[in-house]
Structures are given as C-alpha cells and as structure tokens.
Design a protein around this motif. Structure first.
Motif, PDB file in Angstrom:
ATOM      1  N   GLY A 313      23.476   7.071 -15.198  1.00 34.79           N
ATOM      2  CA  GLY A 313      22.988   6.376 -16.339  1.00 34.79           C
ATOM      3  C   GLY A 313      23.099   6.945 -17.687  1.00 34.79           C
ATOM      4  N   ALA A 314      23.197   8.344 -17.917  1.00 38.71           N
ATOM      5  CA  ALA A 314      23.307   8.924 -19.063  1.00 38.71           C
ATOM      6  C   ALA A 314      24.665   8.903 -19.438  1.00 38.71           C
ATOM      7  N   SER A 315      25.626   8.968 -18.456  1.00 37.02           N
ATOM      8  CA  SER A 315      27.056   8.793 -18.793  1.00 37.02           C
ATOM      9  C   SER A 315      27.425   7.414 -19.210  1.00 37.02           C
ATOM     10  N   GLN A 316      26.851   6.249 -18.862  1.00 36.23           N
ATOM     11  CA  GLN A 316      26.963   5.000 -19.124  1.00 36.23           C
ATOM     12  C   GLN A 316      26.700   5.157 -20.761  1.00 36.23           C
ATOM     13  N   LEU A 317      25.458   5.369 -21.227  1.00 34.08           N
ATOM     14  CA  LEU A 317      24.953   5.459 -22.562  1.00 34.08           C
ATOM     15  C   LEU A 317      25.588   6.318 -23.556  1.00 34.08           C
ATOM     16  N   VAL A 318      26.550   7.069 -23.353  1.00 37.41           N
ATOM     17  CA  VAL A 318      27.264   8.227 -24.011  1.00 37.41           C
ATOM     18  C   VAL A 318      27.954   7.139 -25.124  1.00 37.41           C
ATOM     19  N   GLY A 319      27.737   7.573 -26.336  1.00 37.06           N
ATOM     20  CA  GLY A 319      27.999   6.783 -27.561  1.00 37.06           C
ATOM     21  C   GLY A 319      27.635   5.395 -27.727  1.00 37.06           C
ATOM     22  N   HIS A 320      26.474   5.099 -27.238  1.00 38.69           N
ATOM     23  CA  HIS A 320      26.173   3.668 -27.287  1.00 38.69           C
ATOM     24  C   HIS A 320      25.397   3.564 -28.994  1.00 38.69           C
ATOM     25  N   ASP A 321      25.881   2.522 -29.400  1.00 38.95           N
ATOM     26  CA  ASP A 321      25.443   2.351 -30.850  1.00 38.95           C
ATOM     27  C   ASP A 321      24.222   2.030 -31.150  1.00 38.95           C
ATOM     28  N   VAL A 322      23.264   1.445 -30.221  1.00 40.44           N
ATOM     29  CA  VAL A 322      21.786   0.943 -30.402  1.00 40.44           C
ATOM     30  C   VAL A 322      20.698   1.787 -29.611  1.00 40.44           C
ATOM     31  N   VAL A 323      21.045   2.126 -28.411  1.00 46.49           N
ATOM     32  CA  VAL A 323      20.207   2.621 -27.523  1.00 46.49           C
ATOM     33  C   VAL A 323      20.277   4.390 -27.714  1.00 46.49           C
ATOM     34  N   THR A 324      19.309   4.736 -28.210  1.00 45.43           N
ATOM     35  CA  THR A 324      19.119   6.345 -28.320  1.00 45.43           C
ATOM     36  C   THR A 324      18.340   7.094 -27.207  1.00 45.43           C
ATOM     37  N   PRO A 325      18.369   8.165 -27.005  1.00 40.48           N
ATOM     38  CA  PRO A 325      17.321   8.874 -25.980  1.00 40.48           C
ATOM     39  C   PRO A 325      15.877   8.830 -26.110  1.00 40.48           C
ATOM     40  N   LYS A 326      15.612   8.289 -27.537  1.00 42.85           N
ATOM     41  CA  LYS A 326      14.243   8.035 -27.748  1.00 42.85           C
ATOM     42  C   LYS A 326      13.685   6.772 -27.305  1.00 42.85           C
ATOM     43  N   SER A 327      14.948   5.714 -27.173  1.00 45.72           N
ATOM     44  CA  SER A 327      14.529   4.336 -26.900  1.00 45.72           C
ATOM     45  C   SER A 327      13.880   4.221 -25.463  1.00 45.72           C
ATOM     46  N   ILE A 328      14.022   5.084 -24.674  1.00 44.97           N
ATOM     47  CA  ILE A 328      13.216   4.950 -23.325  1.00 44.97           C
ATOM     48  C   ILE A 328      11.844   4.754 -23.572  1.00 44.97           C
ATOM     49  N   HIS A 329      11.336   4.924 -24.638  1.00 43.67           N
ATOM     50  CA  HIS A 329       9.796   4.862 -25.071  1.00 43.67           C
ATOM     51  C   HIS A 329       9.704   3.360 -25.357  1.00 43.67           C
ATOM     52  N   SER A 330      10.413   2.488 -25.593  1.00 42.77           N
ATOM     53  CA  SER A 330      10.240   1.218 -25.855  1.00 42.77           C
ATOM     54  C   SER A 330      10.372   0.171 -24.840  1.00 42.77           C
ATOM     55  N   PRO A 331       9.265  -0.612 -24.504  1.00 41.71           N
ATOM     56  CA  PRO A 331       9.226  -1.532 -23.617  1.00 41.71           C
ATOM     57  C   PRO A 331      10.383  -2.816 -23.774  1.00 41.71           C
ATOM     58  N   LEU A 332      10.718  -3.143 -24.885  1.00 41.93           N
ATOM     59  CA  LEU A 332      11.450  -4.077 -25.376  1.00 41.93           C
ATOM     60  C   LEU A 332      12.945  -3.524 -24.916  1.00 41.93           C
ATOM     61  N   THR A 333      13.104  -2.379 -25.240  1.00 40.09           N
ATOM     62  CA  THR A 333      14.597  -1.741 -25.034  1.00 40.09           C
ATOM     63  C   THR A 333      14.995  -1.895 -23.399  1.00 40.09           C
ATOM     64  N   LEU A 334      13.837  -1.266 -22.975  1.00 33.63           N
ATOM     65  CA  LEU A 334      14.208  -1.198 -21.381  1.00 33.63           C
ATOM     66  C   LEU A 334      14.226  -2.539 -20.565  1.00 33.63           C
ATOM     67  N   GLU A 335      13.612  -3.502 -21.204  1.00 36.73           N
ATOM     68  CA  GLU A 335      13.436  -5.023 -20.534  1.00 36.73           C
ATOM     69  C   GLU A 335      15.026  -5.370 -21.141  1.00 36.73           C
ATOM     70  N   GLU A 336      15.522  -5.177 -22.206  1.00 30.96           N
ATOM     71  CA  GLU A 336      16.714  -6.145 -22.864  1.00 30.96           C
ATOM     72  C   GLU A 336      17.954  -5.136 -22.131  1.00 30.96           C
ATOM     73  N   TYR A 337      18.083  -3.909 -21.979  1.00 34.52           N
ATOM     74  CA  TYR A 337      19.104  -3.041 -21.785  1.00 34.52           C
ATOM     75  C   TYR A 337      19.132  -2.584 -20.296  1.00 34.52           C
ATOM     76  N   GLY A 338      17.712  -2.655 -19.590  1.00 40.11           N
ATOM     77  CA  GLY A 338      17.749  -2.141 -18.427  1.00 40.11           C
ATOM     78  C   GLY A 338      18.943  -2.634 -17.247  1.00 40.11           C
ATOM     79  N   PRO A 339      18.928  -4.014 -17.344  1.00 41.61           N
ATOM     80  CA  PRO A 339      19.876  -4.555 -16.291  1.00 41.61           C
ATOM     81  C   PRO A 339      21.384  -3.859 -16.412  1.00 41.61           C
ATOM     82  N   GLU A 340      21.666  -3.624 -17.536  1.00 43.53           N
ATOM     83  CA  GLU A 340      22.900  -2.975 -17.791  1.00 43.53           C
ATOM     84  C   GLU A 340      23.051  -1.604 -17.493  1.00 43.53           C
ATOM     85  N   TYR A 341      22.268  -0.718 -17.535  1.00 46.70           N
ATOM     86  CA  TYR A 341      22.176   0.540 -17.863  1.00 46.70           C
ATOM     87  C   TYR A 341      21.225   1.176 -16.754  1.00 46.70           C
ATOM     88  N   LEU A 342      21.772   2.210 -15.865  1.00 47.16           N
ATOM     89  CA  LEU A 342      20.896   2.738 -14.737  1.00 47.16           C
ATOM     90  C   LEU A 342      19.712   3.487 -15.191  1.00 47.16           C
TER      91      LEU A 342
END
Length: 476
Positions: A313-342
C-alpha cells in the motif's frame, strides 16, 4: 587644607587589578609536551553500511541506512529440473536462522516480495484490475476461484457458542481440517502438477503452504507468518509456471526490479487482485472464529495480523498528489481513497476492529509513521521492517516451511532431529503446536507469549450485544 578622603573599596579593587595587569603572565605554554605518541588518533566514525547517509535532527547526527534493494528476480525454472518434497520446518535454532539469512532462498523470498511491491508503485487498484493479467490470466483466475471455494467451507463449520468469549473458537480446527483433507483436489483444480510425472507430490507440497496461510490450527491464531505462507504459496505457483507458461518465457527479459511489462502486470495482479481476495478470506476467518493475534506486540506492533498490505500500500501511494502520510487520520480520505489503495483500506479495517478511537491510542506505531515526509520513505521503512521483523525474527521464521520449490540449505536442522532432542531448545507440547523450536528471543511474546484475545472478536461480540457497550480488551 583638608586631608585627602580615605580610599573607598571600589578604588582598592581597581588598584589591585591594575597591579595584576602590569605583572607579566608566566609563560606556561612556551614548550608544550609532545603527546602525539600517547593519545590515540581521532578518526571519523563510519557506518557499517556502505551506502548509509548521515542526517541531523534537533542537533543530533544519526546514520540512516538505505532500504534493502530488490534482488534480481530469477525466472521460473524449467519443469524438467523441478523436484518436490514434503515441506518441513528447518529453522530450529539460531544457527539454522543464520544459515537461512545468508542463503539463496532468503534472496529468492526478498526478490519475490519486493518485486510485488515494485510492480504496483504509483498504481491504484483499479488500473491493475483492468489489465490483461488480472482479467485473462488463467493462473490468476484459478487462485481467485480457489479462495472462493475455501471461504465457502466456512459455512459448513459455524462457530461454536462460547458465551461471549473473545478467545479463539474451536470450530476453526474443524474448518482447517476440512480444507486440509480437500487441499489436493483443490490444487488439482488449480492446475498444480498437471502434466508432471510427480504431480501428486507437487500438489502435496504447494497445498501445505496454502493450508498454512489460513492460521494455526492448534493455537487458533493468525499472524504475519501465516500471511508469509500465502506469499510463498504464490511464489511456488510462480516457480511452477502457473502464471507464465514455459512457451512464453523466452520473450521475457529478466533484469531484477526493472521488470518487463508482462511480468509487471502479472505481479501487479498478484499484489492488488489476488492478495486483497486472500485478505478478505483471512478477515472472514478472524471474524468468524475470533483468531487470536499470533505473537501480538499489542499496541506497540504495526498490526495484530497483517504486514504485507502496508508494504504494498505504501508503494502504491508513492508520488500521490493528494494523499499524504498524515491523510490516514482523515475519515473522508479513507472513505474516498481506501478502495483504491491497500494501505488506507487496511487502516480503515484496523479502526473498525479496535475498541477505542484514534490511531494514537490503539496503533501508535502507525500514528508515528504518519509523520514521515513521504510515502517513499514509508515504503523504504516497510522494506526494512519486513527484513528485520519478519524474515529476521527467529520466533517467526522457526515456523517457516522448506520444500523442493523453496529449499533449505545444507547444515540446517531437520524435524527428525527435534524428536531426538537435537537442534532446538524450549518447552511445549504437540497439543499447543509449540514443540521443537527455540523460545530464546521472546521479549515481545512473539511466539509463545501470553494468549491475547482477539480485537476482531471483541468487535463481533459488541455487535451481537447491540448496545450493551464494548468491554475493554487487555493488551489490545
């Protein structure tokens, strides 16, 4: 004429200072002694790793070693060279573990696992699921059907009523026994050993890794070692040529991490299509039978059960424009991007199965990791952790199985030596599944520590009570 005023204290101090300044200072350093032959020579401290770099944090210098690279990926061997044997435990002492860490099998494992991570770097799940390797590869489709059939067996062995207990449910033993009895037939449907003279031996060897990926039958627990068994199961299928027929291998260029597009799509499908399906099976077993964490570090561990989703999952997110490491604390980010990123999907699952809110409380290691500057740094850290905390831990690897496709090296102990009292120390019994291995490195309870109730089991029991409240779980 009046007499002069008496000297004040201030004037007396000034006069003393003037006298001291007028006196020549003694020449103490006119000829200092030569100590070059006495004092040791000062040399800069060097890192044990040749490519380590030095960073400065809060005025403190720290030497940071780079993450382990991906070793060159060996092509599947020719079918005529394959040999099969019953998988067995061979790491039964620290000496055996040291032999493994310097063996070709260690390189084979790291190459395969890191190649899976390399294949999905910067790729969401949907982009991999649409590629030909995911939709048209017969081997990939066969493994998905195998996982479906294995999950269907759960309906035949419902969990026993235990009065709200959150420890492992004994019906899991019957479930694993049923899968084990059917595994050779399941492997034959998958195509393992088809066309080989010793195909039955191939099915026995590969099938044992698959059964081992479901959890520990005796102790009713599950951990990263069982997850590793599934990765080795995929490695065996790869070496058997199930995902890439021998006739197509001449067109493939094997050059390590820089894999060709065909291999990259196959490995991407294994990491983001096959493994998530296995993850759903593992969660079903954890939720149904309340599997206990195998050697859980409690809140000080990365996760009670899984490791691989965080690496990939970390490899998937390398270079992502929107999701940062701190985004894991955002319920909205987890809901929106969770199905795409392990990585995000696993964080969501962890949040659902814990009895308090907030990563800081139930998963402080994941919370600390979120402070990293980039996903590339997190992926590098996960690589280090896989080498150190999974392959590098004797309490985990002493349960690892070696066979013909994943061979042991000469000099390792054998399970037969355990029965004779050779090669391993420690206590245990066949009933609890912890006999014949070393218990030395057990400060965290990695192997034979105290039994830890299942956090997933607590969540399931809370839903059954529907409003009675969730009792706290110790060490969770």
């Amino acid at each position: 004429m009046s007499p002069p005023p008496p000297n004040t204290p201030t004037q007396g101090m000034r006069s003393q200072q003037q006298q001291q300044q007028q006196q020549p200072a003694p020449n103490l350093l006119s000829k200092p002694p030569d100590l070059s032959s006495v004092l040791p020579r000062l040399e800069p401290r060097t890192s044990r790793h040749p490519h380590a770099r030095t960073t400065v944090t809060d005025g403190t210098k720290r030497t940071v070693s780079p993450p382990p690279p991906t070793p060159p990926l060996a092509p599947p061997p020719l079918r005529s060279t394959l040999r099969f044997e019953r998988p067995s435990r061979r790491i039964l002492s620290p000496h055996d573990h040291a032999l493994f860490l310097s063996s070709p099998t260690y390189t084979l494992l790291t190459s395969f696992v890191f190649s899976l991570s390399d294949a999905v770097r910067g790729r969401p799940l949907s982009s991999v699921a649409k590629c030909a390797a995911a939709t048209g590869n017969e081997g990939v489709k066969g493994v998905l059907k195998l996982l479906d059939r294995t999950e269907n067996v759960v309906r035949e062995f419902p969990a026993e009523e235990t009065g709200g207990s959150r420890f492992g449910n004994r019906a899991f033993r019957d479930y694993v026994g049923a899968v084990e009895a059917r595994v050779e037939g399941l492997m034959e449907k998958l195509g393992v050993g088809v066309g080989l003279d010793d195909g039955a031996e191939a099915r026995k060897e590969v099938g044992r890794y698959f059964v081992g990926s479901l959890g520990e039958r005796s102790r009713i627990d599950y951990g990263s070692g069982h997850e590793l068994n599934f990765l080795v199961f995929l490695l065996c299928l790869w070496r058997l040529g199930l995902f890439l027929p021998e006739s197509e291998r001449s067109e493939i260029t094997w050059n390590g991490a820089h894999m060709d597009s065909t291999t990259k799509d196959i490995f991407g499908a294994l990491a983001l299509v096959v493994f998530p399906r296995y993850l759903r099976l593992a969660r079903t077993l954890q939720s149904t039978y309340y599997l206990e964490p195998a050697g859980s570090h409690g809140v000080w561990g990365l996760d009670d059960f899984q490791f691989f989703p965080f690496l990939v999952g970390a490899s998937q997110l390398v270079g992502h424009d929107v999701v940062t490491p701190k985004s894991i604390h955002s319920p909205l980010t987890l809901e929106e991007y969770g199905p795409e990123y392990l990585y995000l999907e696993q964080i969501s699952w962890v949040n659902k199965t814990k009895n308090v809110e907030g990563l800081r409380w139930h998963s402080p290691m994941l919370d600390d990791i979120s402070a990293a500057k980039s996903w590339a740094k997190i992926e590098g850290g996960m690589r280090k952790m896989f080498v150190k905390e999974v392959l590098g831990k004797l309490p985990v690897m002493q349960h690892f199985l070696f066979g013909g496709l994943v061979p042991a090296v000469e000099g390792m102990s054998t399970e037969g030596q355990v029965e004779e009292g050779i090669g391993a120390e420690g206590e245990g019994s066949e009933e609890d599944g912890h006999v014949g291995h070393s218990h030395g490195e057990n400060s965290w309870g990695d192997c034979c520590g105290i039994k830890v109730p299942s956090g997933v089991g607590a969540a399931m029991e809370a839903r059954k009570r529907a409003g009675e409240g969730l009792r706290r779980i110790p060490f969770d």
